[in-house]
Design an enzyme around this catalytic site. Structure first.
Site, mmCIF file in Angstrom:
data_model
loop_
_atom_site.group_PDB
_atom_site.id
_atom_site.type_symbol
_atom_site.label_atom_id
_atom_site.label_comp_id
_atom_site.label_asym_id
_atom_site.label_seq_id
_atom_site.Cartn_x
_atom_site.Cartn_y
_atom_site.Cartn_z
ATOM 1 N N CYS A 20 13.394 -9.244 -4.996
ATOM 2 C CA CYS A 20 14.464 -9.955 -5.698
ATOM 3 C C CYS A 20 15.764 -9.810 -4.907
ATOM 4 O O CYS A 20 15.825 -9.086 -3.902
ATOM 5 C CB CYS A 20 14.635 -9.427 -7.118
ATOM 6 N N CYS A 23 17.118 -6.348 -4.076
ATOM 7 C CA CYS A 23 16.560 -5.658 -2.905
ATOM 8 C C CYS A 23 17.381 -6.000 -1.663
ATOM 9 O O CYS A 23 17.701 -5.128 -0.847
ATOM 10 C CB CYS A 23 15.103 -6.069 -2.677
ATOM 11 N N CYS A 86 -7.763 -6.801 40.235
ATOM 12 C CA CYS A 86 -8.797 -5.839 39.843
ATOM 13 C C CYS A 86 -8.355 -5.090 38.594
ATOM 14 O O CYS A 86 -7.250 -5.310 38.077
ATOM 15 C CB CYS A 86 -9.102 -4.862 40.974
ATOM 16 N N CYS A 89 -4.958 -3.368 38.439
ATOM 17 C CA CYS A 89 -3.807 -4.217 38.120
ATOM 18 C C CYS A 89 -3.609 -4.293 36.609
ATOM 19 O O CYS A 89 -2.480 -4.208 36.106
ATOM 20 C CB CYS A 89 -3.999 -5.626 38.690
ATOM 21 N N ASP A 490 -21.733 -6.261 -2.585
ATOM 22 C CA ASP A 490 -21.290 -6.750 -3.883
ATOM 23 C C ASP A 490 -22.317 -7.756 -4.392
ATOM 24 O O ASP A 490 -22.917 -8.496 -3.597
ATOM 25 C CB ASP A 490 -19.918 -7.409 -3.731
ATOM 26 N N ASP A 689 -16.800 -10.559 -1.319
ATOM 27 C CA ASP A 689 -16.130 -11.865 -1.222
ATOM 28 C C ASP A 689 -14.877 -11.978 -2.090
ATOM 29 O O ASP A 689 -14.086 -12.896 -1.912
ATOM 30 C CB ASP A 689 -17.104 -12.979 -1.629
ATOM 31 N N ASP A 693 -12.977 -6.798 -4.190
ATOM 32 C CA ASP A 693 -13.748 -6.113 -3.157
ATOM 33 C C ASP A 693 -12.862 -5.585 -2.041
ATOM 34 O O ASP A 693 -13.313 -4.805 -1.203
ATOM 35 C CB ASP A 693 -14.789 -7.073 -2.538
#
Length: 797
Positions: A20, A23, A86, A89, A490, A689, A693
């Protein structure tokens, strides 16, 4: 508030955690109390504009914001790098970037990219770019719009390298032609020395200029790389030969063929390596090529063709048969199917009709579709996949840390061994033998094989995963997945479709069609999942529904209504029984034991007793049982977690082939169950999903999110399964095992090659030309071995 000053350093900081305007005011007060600070916080933009002077530092400002209970979120940028030759580097650039305040960076030598995470106010993208440039390399911000330009530049660079190799090979060929005679003890000067000098000089200083340039940049930055080894080794051979030739010392051997052939072979190796690395990164290139460049859009009543970049959310576009969808959208009109295999790995076409989602780059079937754009540009599913694959390919697996530590000390160690070889052989056999063996040590050593062993396998593995519908968030997750021994799953939405369906209709009086028609007529206005399942079943059977009279819904119980002059009651067994309808419990018990939700239809006015029972359950996902069996065959113990009652859990577990399950687990307790499973030893994976979870996914060692689920679950997971199929978890674990197998093979080869090659060269058992050829081929063989991962297929095939 301190008075602003012209010479103040201005910081524009994003702020996280404000809820808000109070803050914002609090942060502003905290900052303005600091000496020599003036700050203004914008709550709407969630940013703070801060001016600092005197002894106050950006770090102190950020710390003050954190102490106030808020945060300055880190930002991430991907840099495209140039000039690396290489792994040393890459290590040099990574060290330079990580020295910057507020920066965490990883550099991928195989993809020539840097993933840079920085704290705004302490660093920014430009500071990272300047740091790389100051180290002697090139850097620019990589994003989707520059990928095609970068691909073209890389192709042009490859063509230029190929031309230089051809020229080098032509100049070196006469020198190589005399080598067979030299090996069998014949004359060393079949080609006149003056001609040898003329042929070797442009190879050494024109074709080989890249090695001197790379060596200078590395040494200037306080490190050493492969260029140092090649430049040092070939220069020693060339200068010895040039001095002997120009000084007329025909009693001394010359080694023009060695210096020129080493440079030519190293160029060939780099050319093959670049092409192999390009193939390793083909996954992203293939995804980028999928999206069409133009779209047919409705504008002012006309259909016009516009660039895809000009599409905006809400635009209505047409997709002709056989065309690709330009952006993500929802179908408004038309009926067709879409080939989504390029995103999900699933070859079966997906039906599309009004209300269905469509995704960018998928191919329309035989029908014309009219769609509305819902996600465009970087917000499409395709763009998200490309972004995730890029991040995974740019990340580092823990197994790479060992290779990085060795590569960092590799070149200095080789130089020390070469110097020791020179000294020992000079003492034993004279300078000429010492020179040859020291050159062999320098040119056979190859830090590139170590540097490419892990990232090339990660690039190919994550690319194959994306093609199969498994999106890996980072390389560490891909490495850990191999060791998953327990998978917590799940139930709703992961094992099952998350959508109740009518599994059975048991009739006591009348027939199935009439029972279903009456029940659906009563529920057609309901938003309850069980009611929707009944209506959907009736619609699938083509039943014509009636409009009920005297309709009454009872929360938590069921509904009442009159149809065709007959009063009916529909709902839970208790609700129907309380409404005066007798129910035979013996008829319900088998269905209840099977884990079904029961909806009873009765009519006190038509006939005594219940008319029928509709058994409803959440259907198991297609292929779920096969996926569980595949995981179990692979040594993974599958445990189902669900909030449902024990009877329902038992029924679903039995149908899925799962022996272990925990029922009536509250959403907040899933994470603690995952933690408890870890006590058994081995890593624990979690597949889910939903929003509930997310804590369990975060608690697991490796987490898998069904992409059709919530955004929160996807964000919390290490891997996302685009196919919304539990088989994707088995694919991810199988892919992890295949990728880690290639990494181990690559590291073994790289270590063994150097462990055998360097001592043999130091003992005088390798000719410098053979050593150069071996070095050139070592990195090519590692990349080629990684490319064999492209044979991996989902489904355990």
């Amino acid at each position: 508030m301190n008075a602003p000053s012209e010479d103040r350093l201005r910081l524009d900081l994003p702020i996280e955690g404000m809820t808000c305007a109070a803050c914002a005011a609090r942060i502003e007060r905290v900052l303005n109390r600091m000496p020599d600070v003036d700050a203004a916080v914008n709550f709407a933009a969630e940013r703070a504009s801060v001016g600092i002077a005197g002894d106050t530092t950006p770090s102190q400002v950020i710390e003050a914001i954190r102490d106030a209970g808020f945060s300055v979120p880190a930002q991430r940028v991907e840099l495209k790098l140039g000039g690396m030759t290489c792994a040393a580097c890459a290590a040099r650039i990574e060290k330079v970037l990580n020295r910057l305040s507020g920066v965490q960076a990883t550099v991928n030598f195989a993809s020539e990219t840097a993933s840079v995470r920085f704290t705004p106010g302490l660093a920014d993208a430009q500071a990272a770019i300047y740091a790389v440039i100051d180290a002697g390399y090139q850097a620019s911000i990589a994003h989707a719009s520059t990928r095609e330009d970068e691909r073209q530049r890389r192709a042009a660079r490859l063509r230029a390298e190929f031309r230089r190799f051809v020229i080098s090979a032509i100049l070196t060929a006469p020198l190589i032609a005399q080598m067979p005679a030299m090996f069998v003890g014949g004359a060393h000067d079949l080609v006149p020395r003056g001609l040898q000098l003329a042929l070797a000089t442009p190879v050494q200083f024109w074709i080989g200029a890249r090695f001197y340039e790379g060596a200078w940049k590395a040494l200037r930055g306080g490190s050493a790389n492969m260029d140092v080894l090649v430049a040092l080794g070939t220069s020693m051979a060339y200068l010895w030969s040039a001095v002997a030739t120009l000084g007329g010392r025909h009693d001394l051997h010359v080694y023009f063929e060695a210096s020129a052939t080493i440079i030519t072979l190293v160029l060939l190796g780099k050319l093959l390596e670049a092409r192999a690395k390009a193939r390793a990164g083909e996954a992203i290139e293939a995804l980028l090529r999928l999206q069409p460049q133009t779209a047919r859009v409705e504008r002012d009543g006309q259909v016009v063709e516009v660039p895809v970049a000009q599409l905006r959310n809400g635009d209505v576009f047409l997709v002709r048969p056989g065309d690709a969808f330009p952006v993500d959208g929802v179908v408004l009109d038309g009926e067709s199917s879409a080939n989504e295999s390029m995103l999900t790995g699933e070859s079966m076409p997906v039906s599309k009709r009004a209300g269905d989602k469509a995704f960018a780059a998928t191919i329309n079937g035989a029908g014309l579709l009219r769609c509305r754009a819902t996600s465009v540009g970087e917000a499409t599913l395709l763009a998200g996949i490309i972004r995730m694959v890029s991040q995974a390919q740019g990340s580092k697996a823990p197994v790479q840390r060992l290779a990085d530590r060795i590569a960092a000390a590799f070149v200095p160690a080789v130089c020390a061994i070469a110097l020791l070889t020179l000294a020992v052989w000079w003492w034993l056999s004279g300078f000429e033998a010492a020179l040859v063996n020291a050159v062999a040590v320098l040119v056979i050593a190859c830090p590139c094989a170590l540097g490419l062993a892990v990232p090339t396998a990660i690039m190919v593995g994550t690319g194959r995963g994306a093609a199969a519908g498994v999106l890996v968030k980072n390389a560490e997750a891909l490495e850990r997945a191999e060791h998953v021994r327990v998978l917590a799953v799940d139930k709703t939405g992961t094992l099952t479709l998350g959508r109740p369906v009518v599994r059975d209709v048991v009739v006591m009086q009348g027939d199935v069609a009439e029972t279903l028609r009456v029940a659906a007529s009563l529920e057609q206005g309901s938003a309850h999942p069980l009611g929707l399942a009944i209506v959907e079943r009736a619609a699938s059977e083509g039943l014509v529904l009636a409009v009920p009279a005297d309709f009454q819904a009872v929360a938590g119980g069921g509904v009442r209504g009159t149809i065709d002059g007959v009063g009916y009651v529909l709902g839970s067994p208790r609700f129907v029984r309380d409404s005066g309808v007798a129910i035979d419990d013996a008829m319900l018990e088998p269905l209840a034991r099977a884990g079904m939700s029961l909806v009873v239809l009765g009519s006190a006015s038509r006939a005594p007793g219940a008319l029928g029972v509709l058994a409803i359950a959440d259907a198991l996902r297609p292929g779920a049982r096969e996926a569980v069996a595949r995981l179990q065959r692979g040594g993974v113990r599958v445990v189902m977690l669900t909030g449902d009652n024990r009877q329902t859990a038992l029924a679903v577990a039995a149908e899925a082939g799962i022996e272990e399950f925990e029922a009536e687990v509250l959403p907040g307790d899933k994470a603690s169950r995952v933690v408890a499973l870890k006590s058994g030893g081995g890593l624990v994976g979690m597949a889910g999903d939903g929003i509930n979870d997310a804590p369990a996914l975060a608690a697991a060692d490796v987490s898998f999110a069904i992409s059709g689920g919530s955004d929160v679950a996807v964000e919390a997971a290490d891997m996302t399964l685009v196919k919304s199929d539990l088989g994707g978890v088995a694919d991810a674990i199988d892919l992890s095992r295949a990728t880690l197998s290639k990494i181990r093979q690559n590291l073994f080869f790289a270590f063994v090659y150097n462990a055998l090659g360097i001592p043999l060269a130091a003992l005088g058992m390798l000719n410098p030309v053979i050593a150069g050829a071996a070095m050139a081929m070592s990195s090519v063989s590692v990349v080629t071995n990684s490319l064999l991962l492209r044979r991996w297929r989902s489904g355990g095939r």
